[in-house]
Write a protein that holds these residues in place. Structure first.
Motif, PDB file in Angstrom:
ATOM      1  N   GLY A  47       2.702   4.134  -7.673  1.00 40.07           N
ATOM      2  CA  GLY A  47       3.666   3.838  -6.614  1.00 40.07           C
ATOM      3  C   GLY A  47       4.577   2.661  -6.868  1.00 40.07           C
ATOM      4  N   PHE A  48       4.448   2.028  -8.051  1.00 37.03           N
ATOM      5  CA  PHE A  48       5.322   0.909  -8.404  1.00 37.03           C
ATOM      6  C   PHE A  48       6.623   1.432  -9.020  1.00 37.03           C
ATOM      7  N   ASP A  49       7.698   0.712  -8.766  1.00 35.23           N
ATOM      8  CA  ASP A  49       8.972   1.017  -9.417  1.00 35.23           C
ATOM      9  C   ASP A  49       9.854  -0.215  -9.302  1.00 35.23           C
ATOM     10  N   THR A  50      10.872  -0.258 -10.115  1.00 43.56           N
ATOM     11  CA  THR A  50      11.832  -1.357 -10.042  1.00 43.56           C
ATOM     12  C   THR A  50      13.197  -0.839 -10.459  1.00 43.56           C
ATOM     13  N   GLY A  51      14.235  -1.469  -9.927  1.00 45.38           N
ATOM     14  CA  GLY A  51      15.597  -1.091 -10.273  1.00 45.38           C
ATOM     15  C   GLY A  51      16.429  -0.777  -9.048  1.00 45.38           C
ATOM     16  N   GLY A  52      17.662  -1.242  -9.054  1.00 43.13           N
ATOM     17  CA  GLY A  52      18.560  -0.940  -7.959  1.00 43.13           C
ATOM     18  C   GLY A  52      19.719  -1.911  -7.906  1.00 43.13           C
ATOM     19  N   GLY A  96       0.802  -1.218   0.000  1.00 41.85           N
ATOM     20  CA  GLY A  96       0.000   0.000   0.000  1.00 41.85           C
ATOM     21  C   GLY A  96       0.836   1.269   0.000  1.00 41.85           C
ATOM     22  N   PRO A  97       0.292   2.377  -0.563  1.00 39.90           N
ATOM     23  CA  PRO A  97       0.988   3.665  -0.518  1.00 39.90           C
ATOM     24  C   PRO A  97       1.233   4.100   0.924  1.00 39.90           C
ATOM     25  N   TYR A 154       4.529   6.044  -2.978  1.00 42.17           N
ATOM     26  CA  TYR A 154       5.480   4.920  -2.932  1.00 42.17           C
ATOM     27  C   TYR A 154       4.839   3.751  -2.193  1.00 42.17           C
ATOM     28  N   ARG A 155       4.782   2.601  -2.865  1.00 36.17           N
ATOM     29  CA  ARG A 155       4.169   1.415  -2.269  1.00 36.17           C
ATOM     30  C   ARG A 155       5.162   0.755  -1.315  1.00 36.17           C
ATOM     31  N   GLY A 156       4.886   0.839  -0.022  1.00 36.43           N
ATOM     32  CA  GLY A 156       5.771   0.257   0.969  1.00 36.43           C
ATOM     33  C   GLY A 156       5.354  -1.152   1.350  1.00 36.43           C
ATOM     34  N   ASP A 157       6.229  -1.827   2.059  1.00 32.68           N
ATOM     35  CA  ASP A 157       5.948  -3.169   2.545  1.00 32.68           C
ATOM     36  C   ASP A 157       5.144  -3.042   3.836  1.00 32.68           C
ATOM     37  N   HIS A 207      10.741  -2.882  -1.586  1.00 33.00           N
ATOM     38  CA  HIS A 207      10.456  -1.538  -1.090  1.00 33.00           C
ATOM     39  C   HIS A 207      10.489  -1.533   0.430  1.00 33.00           C
ATOM     40  N   SER A 208      11.040  -0.479   0.979  1.00 32.10           N
ATOM     41  CA  SER A 208      11.018  -0.276   2.424  1.00 32.10           C
ATOM     42  C   SER A 208       9.646   0.257   2.822  1.00 32.10           C
ATOM     43  N   ALA A 209       9.470   0.566   4.105  1.00 36.81           N
ATOM     44  CA  ALA A 209       8.164   1.047   4.566  1.00 36.81           C
ATOM     45  C   ALA A 209       8.356   2.157   5.593  1.00 36.81           C
TER      46      ALA A 209
END
Length: 612
Positions: A276-281, A8-9, A311-314, A288-290
């Motif tokens: 709020g989705f993203d990928t890469g690193g 969730g955001p 940003y979708r956090g855990d 994703h952190s929270a």
């Protein structure tokens, strides 16, 4: 299947004082029920990242006491603090630790794993984390701990700082979040020391930031970013660095932290999809952190005027670190303390300032990489990644297996808007296998619901098509679900292809596999050590949308046109300039766009006119 960590955001989490009091009340009851006879507040399942955890829960109890004056807490704070000082402060060198500059210093440090010689490389960040927990306890010590205990903890905190900055190499993992966290620890420690000592520690912390972090920033998508595990940005750790920059600015007032935080925040805003989705690193490409990121996203989202909290956090770590049973773990507890102490509200509206590396309107967004090739396309609740063909990744024309999206010169961008439409024109010089210089002009237009992409290039040989993305994931409430399809239409032919070859080098979107899992399978080292971005670059082929040329295009051009977000058929007409004018006119039922002459204006910049 759902993505494990993107949920969730973060701005949907209640952040009223009452909500935080409820969180702290739950932590209190868990902690009091858990405390062992020797005063430990560690979760019984905590085996690694353990060195700061009991002290972290102690800091939360101290904060709670100042808010509630719960009579049970002073004794619990003193007992648990005594446990940390007695059992979790190490002074003998950890066998095998490779990053010492001074052996047998006797300075205190924290261990990542308690057993001697067991994963000692984690001791540097664990000591940073212990320092941050310690300064939070010290700031809340009045009325809770006696002067002897306070003096002992302050001496340990100062020793932690010296071990980090004198006895070891600074930032040995090249992790920006750890390094900035260390600087924050020094800045907060400085406020607790006598004036002369505090001034020296503050000066050292600022010098480390300037010389060891800021001087080594990495450029990506036009921004200078703190280096993270050898790369520019990590989806898990980047927002955590933003939180450390926020706290550094809050406690020091130094403008450099605000400037660098603003730059990182604008970068995150440009790369983060509307959903709020993203990928890469280089460390965790999809994780994703929270709660660790709330402070930074909220603080700098407010400063730059954008909704970074999308940003979708855990959500399993929405308030604090937690083990598999949901039980509180004190790791990173300072981030909960700081977000409670900071009163900055969430900014919940998108930025009104156009960004070169982003096109965003309504539920549509395109995040562009450093070469202005889409890194993620979002439309209709579906997310599309760059597809791969013959080891080449991207969006763009393909002929004879060669993808034309890698620029061989300056990439130029022009933006326009009209009648509820938003557009971006990207012009790239490219060279194919025939060594001929061509110009790929990609026009992206959105009404906030669908995305029209029209790509124009000088005539190609063979049977060209447009590589139009890898359908990868879709919104599913507070989760993101893997997918292998999306609502897409083409003004020419359209086919969805899947790799005909099996193996780690091929990504079939129909498989129960995430991008990060596939990337680590191709990386040189395993998850937690390897670089998933580097691994993903070894991908040979993937599921792909392939769009054929638009019929009846000018004889000297190939034109491709797709629409993400709808399967409804559509047509595109592309003609050379109206009334003898140079340039191209692109017509659909939704808009007309005039692309100026390829030579551009007096400065060589592309010209674009848009009509709804």
């Amino acid at each position: 299947m759902h993505l494990t960590h993107q949920r969730g955001p973060l701005h949907d989490l209640p952040d009223t004082p009452q909500a935080y009091d409820a969180v702290l009340a739950d932590v209190t009851e868990q902690a009091l029920a858990r405390m062992t006879a020797d005063g430990s507040l560690e979760h019984p399942d905590c085996l690694d990242d353990v060195g700061d955890t009991s002290l972290g829960v102690t800091s939360l109890l101290a904060l709670t006491w100042h808010r509630t004056e719960d009579p049970r807490l002073p004794a619990a704070v003193r007992r648990s603090l005594a446990f940390h000082l007695r059992e979790r402060v190490y002074r003998e060198d950890n066998p095998g630790y490779p990053n010492l500059r001074v052996r047998d210093s006797g300075l205190p440090y924290a261990r990542y794993v308690l057993a001697p010689g067991a994963h000692p490389v984690g001791d540097w960040p664990s000591t940073v984390w212990a320092l941050l927990q310690a300064v939070n306890v010290l700031e809340a010590a009045d009325g809770l701990v006696d002067e002897g205990q306070r003096a002992e903890l302050l001496a340990v905190a100062r020793g932690y700082w010296r071990w980090l900055t004198e006895a070891t190499f600074f930032n040995p993992q090249e992790a920006g979040n750890q390094a900035i966290g260390c600087v924050v620890g020094g800045l907060m420690l400085a406020r607790l020391l006598p004036p002369g000592q505090g001034k020296a520690v503050r000066a050292r912390a600022l010098a480390l930031y300037t010389d060891e972090i800021r001087a080594h920033r990495v450029r990506d998508r036009g921004a200078l970013l703190p280096p993270e595990h050898g790369g520019a940005y990590d989806n898990n750790y980047g927002p955590i660095s933003l939180s450390f920059l926020a706290q550094a600015h809050r406690v020091s007032g130094e403008e450099v932290f605000a400037e660098d935080g603003d730059a990182l925040a604008r970068y995150i805003d440009a790369r983060l999809t509307g959903g709020g989705f993203d990928t890469g690193g280089p460390r965790y490409s999809e994780q994703h952190s929270a709660f660790e990121s709330v402070l930074g996203l909220r603080y700098f989202g407010h400063r730059i005027g954008s909704d970074l909290g999308r940003y979708r956090g855990d959500s399993r770590w929405s308030r604090h670190a937690a083990k598999a049973d949901g039980g509180v773990d004190g790791h990173f507890a300072w981030m909960l303390v700081w977000q409670i102490q900071d009163a900055t509200p969430w900014h919940r509206e998108p930025s009104r300032t156009p960004a070169r590396h982003q096109l965003r309107a309504g539920t549509v967004s395109v995040a562009f990489d450093d070469r202005m090739t889409p890194a993620v396309v979002e439309a209709g609740g579906t997310y599309y990644l760059p597809a791969a063909v013959n080891r080449q990744h991207g969006f763009g024309p393909v002929t004879d297996g060669f993808l034309l999206c890698r620029p061989m010169g300056a990439v130029r961008v022009r933006e326009a808007g009209a009648g509820g439409l938003t557009a971006k024109l990207v012009t790239k010089p490219v060279v194919g296998r025939d060594h001929v210089l061509r110009h790929v002009r990609s026009l992206y237009v959105t009404d906030g619901t669908s995305l029209w992409t029209t790509v124009v290039v000088e005539r190609l040989t063979g049977t060209p098509y447009l590589l139009a993305g890898l359908p990868y994931a879709e919104d599913d409430g507070d989760r993101v679900r893997r997918t292998a399809e999306g609502a897409v239409a083409s003004a020419g032919t359209l086919r969805l292809t899947h790799p005909g070859t099996r193996g780690a080098e091929y990504f079939d979107a129909r498989a129960d596999l995430t991008q990060e899992q596939a990337a680590f399978a191709l990386a040189a080292d395993p998850r937690g050590y390897g670089n998933p971005d580097e691994g993903w670059r070894h991908l040979v082929g993937s599921t792909a949308l392939e769009a054929g040329p638009v019929p009846d295009a000018p004889d000297d051009l190939h034109v491709f046109a797709v629409r993400h977000g709808s399967r409804e058929p559509f047509t595109v007409v592309v003609e050379h300039g109206e009334h003898g004018e140079r340039g191209l006119t692109v017509r659909t039922d939704a808009f007309t766009a005039v692309l100026g002459d390829l030579a551009g204006d007096a400065r060589g910049e592309p010209e674009l006119t848009l009509r709804g």
